[in-house]
Design an enzyme around this catalytic site. Structure first.
Site, PDB file in Angstrom:
ATOM      1  N   GLY A  11       0.534  -1.210  -0.289  1.00 11.87           N
ATOM      2  CA  GLY A  11       0.482  -0.142   0.215  1.00 11.87           C
ATOM      3  C   GLY A  11       1.483   1.158  -0.146  1.00 11.87           C
ATOM      4  N   GLN A  12       0.133   1.899   0.229  1.00  7.75           N
ATOM      5  CA  GLN A  12       0.932   3.601   0.024  1.00  7.75           C
ATOM      6  C   GLN A  12       1.993   3.197   0.739  1.00  7.75           C
ATOM      7  OE1 GLN A  12      -1.631   7.160   1.214  1.00  7.75           O
ATOM      8  NE2 GLN A  12      -0.092   8.602   0.229  1.00  7.75           N
ATOM      9  N   ASN A  53      -3.409 -13.152   4.270  1.00  9.99           N
ATOM     10  CA  ASN A  53      -5.077 -12.546   4.105  1.00  9.99           C
ATOM     11  C   ASN A  53      -5.264 -12.339   5.453  1.00  9.99           C
ATOM     12  OD1 ASN A  53      -7.612 -11.676   4.721  1.00  9.99           O
ATOM     13  ND2 ASN A  53      -8.422 -13.366   3.154  1.00  9.99           N
ATOM     14  N   TYR A 142     -15.521   3.902   8.720  1.00  7.98           N
ATOM     15  CA  TYR A 142     -13.831   3.229   8.665  1.00  7.98           C
ATOM     16  C   TYR A 142     -13.261   4.330  10.294  1.00  7.98           C
ATOM     17  CZ  TYR A 142      -8.555   5.261   7.701  1.00  7.98           C
ATOM     18  OH  TYR A 142      -7.329   5.631   7.718  1.00  7.98           O
TER      19      TYR A 142
HETATM   20  P1  NAD Z   1      -3.571   1.749   0.955  1.00  9.16           P
HETATM   21  O1  NAD Z   1      -5.280   1.039   0.723  1.00  9.16           O
HETATM   22  O2  NAD Z   1      -2.385   1.899   0.641  1.00  9.16           O
HETATM   23  O3  NAD Z   1      -2.805  -0.391   1.599  1.00  9.16           O
HETATM   24  C1  NAD Z   1      -3.657  -1.204   2.192  1.00  9.16           C
HETATM   25  C2  NAD Z   1      -2.848  -2.515   2.013  1.00  9.16           C
HETATM   26  O4  NAD Z   1      -3.174  -3.592   2.384  1.00  9.16           O
HETATM   27  C3  NAD Z   1      -2.929  -2.894   0.765  1.00  9.16           C
HETATM   28  O5  NAD Z   1      -1.545  -3.002  -0.199  1.00  9.16           O
HETATM   29  C4  NAD Z   1      -4.223  -4.209   0.261  1.00  9.16           C
HETATM   30  O6  NAD Z   1      -3.543  -4.653  -1.070  1.00  9.16           O
HETATM   31  C5  NAD Z   1      -3.830  -4.972   1.637  1.00  9.16           C
HETATM   32  N1  NAD Z   1      -4.966  -5.148   2.661  1.00  9.16           N
HETATM   33  C6  NAD Z   1      -6.544  -5.759   2.131  1.00  9.16           C
HETATM   34  N2  NAD Z   1      -6.798  -6.152   2.685  1.00  9.16           N
HETATM   35  C7  NAD Z   1      -5.796  -7.172   2.960  1.00  9.16           C
HETATM   36  C8  NAD Z   1      -5.851  -7.842   4.204  1.00  9.16           C
HETATM   37  N3  NAD Z   1      -7.284  -8.696   4.117  1.00  9.16           N
HETATM   38  N4  NAD Z   1      -4.630  -8.635   4.312  1.00  9.16           N
HETATM   39  C9  NAD Z   1      -3.787  -8.944   3.848  1.00  9.16           C
HETATM   40  N5  NAD Z   1      -3.826  -7.333   3.501  1.00  9.16           N
HETATM   41  C10 NAD Z   1      -4.418  -6.526   3.209  1.00  9.16           C
HETATM   42  O7  NAD Z   1      -3.206   2.213   2.876  1.00  9.16           O
HETATM   43  P2  NAD Z   1      -2.806   3.285   3.033  1.00  9.16           P
HETATM   44  O8  NAD Z   1      -2.867   4.335   2.421  1.00  9.16           O
HETATM   45  O9  NAD Z   1      -1.138   1.997   2.832  1.00  9.16           O
HETATM   46  O10 NAD Z   1      -2.416   2.118   4.705  1.00  9.16           O
HETATM   47  C11 NAD Z   1      -2.438   2.139   6.173  1.00  9.16           C
HETATM   48  C12 NAD Z   1      -2.354   1.928   7.563  1.00  9.16           C
HETATM   49  O11 NAD Z   1      -2.630   3.880   7.902  1.00  9.16           O
HETATM   50  C13 NAD Z   1      -4.398   2.085   7.129  1.00  9.16           C
HETATM   51  O12 NAD Z   1      -4.143   1.339   8.529  1.00  9.16           O
HETATM   52  C14 NAD Z   1      -4.784   3.146   7.502  1.00  9.16           C
HETATM   53  O13 NAD Z   1      -6.216   3.263   7.859  1.00  9.16           O
HETATM   54  C15 NAD Z   1      -3.605   3.930   8.129  1.00  9.16           C
HETATM   55  N6  NAD Z   1      -3.879   5.606   7.690  1.00  9.16           N
HETATM   56  C16 NAD Z   1      -2.950   6.339   6.449  1.00  9.16           C
HETATM   57  C17 NAD Z   1      -3.502   7.008   6.495  1.00  9.16           C
HETATM   58  C18 NAD Z   1      -3.019   7.483   4.101  1.00  9.16           C
HETATM   59  O14 NAD Z   1      -3.478   8.729   4.246  1.00  9.16           O
HETATM   60  N7  NAD Z   1      -2.402   6.438   2.981  1.00  9.16           N
HETATM   61  C19 NAD Z   1      -3.968   8.228   6.394  1.00  9.16           C
HETATM   62  C20 NAD Z   1      -4.200   8.028   7.834  1.00  9.16           C
HETATM   63  C21 NAD Z   1      -4.497   6.354   8.847  1.00  9.16           C
HETATM   64  N1  SER Z   2      -5.902   9.420   3.932  1.00 14.36           N
HETATM   65  C1  SER Z   2      -7.175   9.037   4.723  1.00 14.36           C
HETATM   66  C2  SER Z   2      -8.163   8.921   4.663  1.00 14.36           C
HETATM   67  O1  SER Z   2      -8.514   9.587   4.082  1.00 14.36           O
HETATM   68  C3  SER Z   2      -6.855   9.516   6.581  1.00 14.36           C
HETATM   69  O2  SER Z   2      -6.716   8.394   7.326  1.00 14.36           O
HETATM   70  O3  SER Z   2      -8.928   7.811   4.169  1.00 14.36           O
END
Ligand code: NAD
Ligand code: SER
Length: 317
Positions: A11-12, A53, A142
Site C-alpha cells: 500500500g501507500q 490474508n 472507517y
Molecule cells: P493502502 O490502502 O494504500 O494499503 C493497504 C494495503 O493493505 C494494500 O496493499 C492492500 O492490498 C492490503 N490489504 C487489504 N486487505 C488485506 C488483507 N485482508 N490482508 C492483507 N493485506 C490486505 O493503505 P495505506 O494508506 O498504506 O494505509 C495503511 C494504514 O495507515 C491503514 O490502517 C490506514 O487507515 C492508515 N492511515 C493511512 C493514511 C494515509 O493517508 N495513507 C492516513 C491515516 C491512516
Molecule cells: N488518508 C486517510 C483517508 O483519507 C486518512 O485516514 O482515508
C-alpha cells in the site's frame, strides 16, 4: 525490533515503510506481506516476502513463527471513502486484521503497530487544535474501526501486556504508491496532475482544512514510536501527530509558485466533502512531541519542492 513483519506492504505506506525498515534493520529481517501476491519490484527483490490474508489469523501466526517475528506493522485497512462504499468490507478488514494481529501478538510476544487516523474524530470533536484526549464520535465506518482499534489495542496492552503502539496519521502525501481511496487523496493527486501538465479538478471544497504529512516524516514517526522508551509513554493508542494543515487553495498556490501555468478548478465530491467536514482542521500533537520526541521536518513549501522534483523524474520515464 529485530525481526519485523509488515502486513499490507504493497500500500501507500507499506511500499515505503518496508524499504525504510530494511535499510535500518537489515534486508533479511523485514518480511513484506500482503493479500496481493506475488509482490512486485523492489519489495519482492529486496528481502523476504509472503502472502497473508490478515482476516485469517493462521496466515499471520504461520508467518510469525516461520520468520521468528518480534514486531508487526499492521497496515491492512480499507481507507475512508472506499470503506463508505462497502462498510462491511471496511469493518471486516480493519477490525478482523487488527484482532488477529492482537491475538497472534499475545500468543507470540510481538510488539504491534497499527495506524489510527484523523478519521477517528467526528463532527462533535473540537476542530481547532484537536486535543489528544477528546470526544471521538466518528460518523464513518472507517472512523468507527479506528476508534474501536484504539480501544482494543489499549485493552490488549493493559489486560495482556501486548506492546501496542499507534499514531493518528493525518493525510499522507507521497510519490511512490498512489493512495488507496481516502478523503485526503486529492493532496497527492494534485501533484501528479501538475507534473503531467493536466488541469486538476479538486473534489474537496475551498476552505476545507485538514492535517497532512509528507511520507518521510510519517515513516520516521512510525519507526521512532516503536523504538521509544516504554516508560515515557503515557499514551499508547493513539497519538495525534501532524506536520501541516492546509486547504486546497494553499497547496494550489504552492504549486503555482513553481509552475505558473498549472490550473485547478473545484468540483466537490459529496462523499469526500462530508467526511472532510467532520474531521479536525488541525490537531494538537504535543503529547507525541513530549512523550517520544516526534518532530516532523517537512512543511508545505519543502514538501512541494520535493514532490515536484521527484515526480518530474518519475513521470518522465
Ligand atoms: P493502502 O490502502 O494504500 O494499503 C493497504 C494495503 O493493505 C494494500 O496493499 C492492500 O492490498 C492490503 N490489504 C487489504 N486487505 C488485506 C488483507 N485482508 N490482508 C492483507 N493485506 C490486505 O493503505 P495505506 O494508506 O498504506 O494505509 C495503511 C494504514 O495507515 C491503514 O490502517 C490506514 O487507515 C492508515 N492511515 C493511512 C493514511 C494515509 O493517508 N495513507 C492516513 C491515516 C491512516
Ligand atoms: N488518508 C486517510 C483517508 O483519507 C486518512 O485516514 O482515508
Amino acid at each position: 525490533m529485530k525481526k519485523i513483519l509488515v502486513i499490507g506492504a504493497c500500500g501507500q505506506i507499506g511500499s515505503e515503510l518496508t524499504p525504510a525498515l530494511r535499510k535500518v534493520y537489515g534486508t533479511d529481517n523485514v518480511v513484506a506481506a500482503d493479500l496481493m501476491y506475488p509482490l512486485k519490484g523492489e519489495l519482492a527483490d529486496s528481502g523476504p516476502s509472503c502472502q497473508i490474508n490478515a482476516t485469517n489469523a493462521q496466515d499471520i501466526a504461520d508467518a510469525v513463527k516461520k520468520y521468528n517475528i518480534d514486531s508487526i506493522f499492521n497496515l491492512a485497512a480499507i481507507l475512508s471513502a472506499k470503506a463508505e462504499i462497502n462498510p462491511m468490507l471496511g469493518w471486516n478488514v480493519g477490525i478482523g486484521a487488527l484482532l488477529n494481529c492482537l491475538e497472534v501478538s499475545r500468543e507470540c510476544g510481538c510488539a504491534l503497530f497499527t495506524p489510527s487516523s484523523i478519521g477517528a474524530f467526528g463532527p462533535e470533536t473540537p476542530h481547532n487544535m484537536t486535543p489528544q484526549d477528546t470526544i471521538q464520535r466518528p460518523k464513518t465506518i472507517y472512523g468507527v474501526t479506528k476508534v474501536t482499534g484504539e480501544l482494543l489495542s489499549d485493552y490488549y496492552f493493559k489486560r495482556f501486556g501486548v506492546d501496542t503502539r499507534s499514531v493518528r496519521f493525518p493525510g499522507l502525501i507521497s510519490n511512490v504508491t498512489l493512495p488507496g481511496g481516502g478523503t485526503t487523496d486529492y493532496a497527492v493527486e494534485i501533484y501528479y496532475a501538475a507534473v503531467k501538465g493536466e488541469k486538476f479538478t479538486c473534489p474537496i471544497a475551498k476552505g476545507t482544512y485538514m492535517d497532512m504529512m509528507y511520507m518521510p516524516d510519517a515513516l520516521k514517526a512510525a519507526m521512532d514510536l516503536m523504538e521509544a522508551d516504554p516508560s515515557k509513554l503515557i499514551h499508547r493508542n493513539s497519538f495525534n501527530i501532524t506536520a501541516m494543515s492546509f486547504e486546497p487553495d494553499m497547496i494550489y498556490a504552492e504549486i503555482k509558485k513553481r509552475m505558473p501555468e498549472f490550473v485547478m478548478e473545484y468540483k466537490f465530491d459529496a462523499l469526500r466533502q462530508g467526511i472532510a467536514d467532520s474531521w479536525p482542521d488541525c490537531m494538537d500533537d504535543h503529547c507525541a512531541r513530549e512523550e517520544w520526541g516526534f518532530k516532523p521536518i517537512y512543511d508545505l513549501s519543502a514538501m512541494t519542492e520535493d514532490m515536484l522534483k521527484v515526480l518530474k523524474v518519475k513521470l518522465a520515464k
